[in-house]
Design a protein around this motif. Structure first.
Motif, short mmCIF file in Angstrom:
data_model
loop_
_atom_site.label_atom_id
_atom_site.label_comp_id
_atom_site.label_asym_id
_atom_site.label_seq_id
_atom_site.Cartn_x
_atom_site.Cartn_y
_atom_site.Cartn_z
N ASN A 79 0.85 -1.18 0.00
CA ASN A 79 0.00 0.00 0.00
C ASN A 79 0.89 1.23 0.00
O ASN A 79 1.66 1.45 0.94
N ILE A 80 0.78 2.06 -1.05
CA ILE A 80 1.68 3.19 -1.17
C ILE A 80 1.43 4.24 -0.09
O ILE A 80 2.28 5.06 0.22
N LEU A 81 0.22 4.21 0.52
CA LEU A 81 -0.08 5.13 1.61
C LEU A 81 0.41 4.62 2.96
O LEU A 81 0.35 5.35 3.95
N ASP A 82 0.86 3.35 3.01
CA ASP A 82 1.38 2.78 4.26
C ASP A 82 2.57 1.90 3.90
O ASP A 82 2.51 0.67 3.95
N ASP A 139 2.95 12.25 9.57
CA ASP A 139 3.58 11.00 9.16
C ASP A 139 4.89 11.33 8.44
O ASP A 139 4.88 12.09 7.45
N ARG A 141 6.41 9.73 6.35
CA ARG A 141 6.38 9.22 4.97
C ARG A 141 5.53 10.07 4.05
O ARG A 141 5.43 9.78 2.85
N ALA A 142 4.89 11.11 4.58
CA ALA A 142 3.92 11.86 3.78
C ALA A 142 4.56 12.50 2.56
O ALA A 142 4.03 12.42 1.44
N VAL A 145 5.45 9.86 -0.05
CA VAL A 145 4.24 9.35 -0.71
C VAL A 145 3.74 10.35 -1.75
O VAL A 145 3.34 9.98 -2.85
N ARG A 146 3.77 11.63 -1.40
CA ARG A 146 3.34 12.66 -2.35
C ARG A 146 4.19 12.65 -3.62
O ARG A 146 3.67 12.71 -4.74
N LEU A 149 3.35 9.43 -5.73
CA LEU A 149 2.07 9.51 -6.43
C LEU A 149 2.15 10.49 -7.61
O LEU A 149 1.63 10.21 -8.69
#
Length: 289
Positions: A79-82, A139, A141-142, A145-146, A149
């Motif tokens: 999961n790219i958000l986690d 987070d 990792r925010a 992740v941005r 994406l």
């Protein structure tokens, strides 16, 4: 961005051959083992040098650190958000170590991303910072992740554009020339062509235009007579009423000269009651002899 491929050297395959055996190509034409510039070679040269990166087998291709990181995440259905930072970082570092052993200069940008992954993992191990009531802690990792994406959207958009038919790559425009020997066809003239030709003619006409300046002869004596006629039967006349503004600047200048000449010959009197008061003109009074 530079293109990087994990590779397997064919030289390593040669080195893996049993001791005492030399990997030689099969015999060509049942006589020579190879041909060089069309000439047959019956034996391999003893001083033949094969550089380490002469023969390589390309397995995968990546456009940069983000492309590699996205590949690792999508390949294992994370999961790219986690993102599980520990597993992804471990696989990423093993790949970077492979690149660094072959091309240290190319591995520099990959090492920068590796340092970023390690920093994110270390921040996740620390206690979260205190935030205002009702707000979730940030987070670490925010930001990563941005960027992932956004890169994935750009990559999918580029792939979609690449799948579209391209002129010169997927198709060519057919051109057929038919010669008409009996009825020649002249090019069609569009409205824009006529407008451009007309603008060109106007531009050339402006370059050869002539400007003629005419000379108007004005008589001071004639205007002296006109001023005397305007003063006849009047006791005083305002100075500005003696000038006809509509006739232009040349006539105004000549009228002023005429007034000055009349004053010089004592035919008119120019008076003013006080400073800055209106100026009046009247005929000069001469006592009878």
């Amino acid at each position: 961005m530079k293109r990087v491929q994990p590779v397997v050297d064919a030289v390593d395959l040669l080195a893996a051959a049993p001791a005492g055996e030399v990997a030689t190509p099969q015999v060509i034409d049942h006589v020579a083992v190879a041909r060089l510039y069309g000439e047959p070679l019956f034996s391999l040269p003893q001083d033949l040098y094969i550089p380490p990166d002469a023969l390589e087998i390309f397995l995968e291709a990546f456009e940069g650190p983000l492309d590699l990181l996205l590949y690792l995440i999508r390949k294992q259905n994370f999961n790219i958000l986690d993102i599980p930072m520990a597993g992804v970082t471990r696989q990423y570092l093993s790949y970077v170590e492979e690149i660094r052993s072959r091309n240290l200069e190319l591995a520099a940008e990959y090492l920068l991303m590796a340092a970023m992954l390690i920093e994110i993992k270390s921040r996740m191990l620390l206690p979260p910072r205190k935030t205002a009531e009702g707000e979730e802690p940030e987070d670490p990792r925010a930001e990563l992740v941005r960027r992932l994406l956004e890169y994935e959207r750009m990559k999918l958009a580029a792939a979609g554009l690449s799948e579209l038919p391209h002129y010169g790559r997927d198709f060519l425009k057919a051109q057929v020339y038919v010669e008409q020997s009996l009825a020649p066809r002249f090019p069609d003239v569009e409205l824009a062509d006529l407008q451009a030709a007309w603008r060109d003619i106007l531009g050339r006409a402006k370059l050869v235009a002539h400007h003629k300046i005419s000379r108007e002869e004005l008589s001071v004596r004639e205007h002296m007579t006109l001023v005397l006629k305007k003063l006849q039967g009047r006791r005083f006349a305002p100075f500005e009423e003696l000038f006809d503004i509509e006739q232009g600047a040349p006539v105004l200048v000549v009228t002023l000269l005429a007034l000055l000449e009349l004053g010089k010959e004592t035919l008119v009197e120019i008076t003013q009651a006080e400073a800055f008061a209106p100026i009046y003109v009247r005929l000069a009074y001469k006592a009878p002899p």
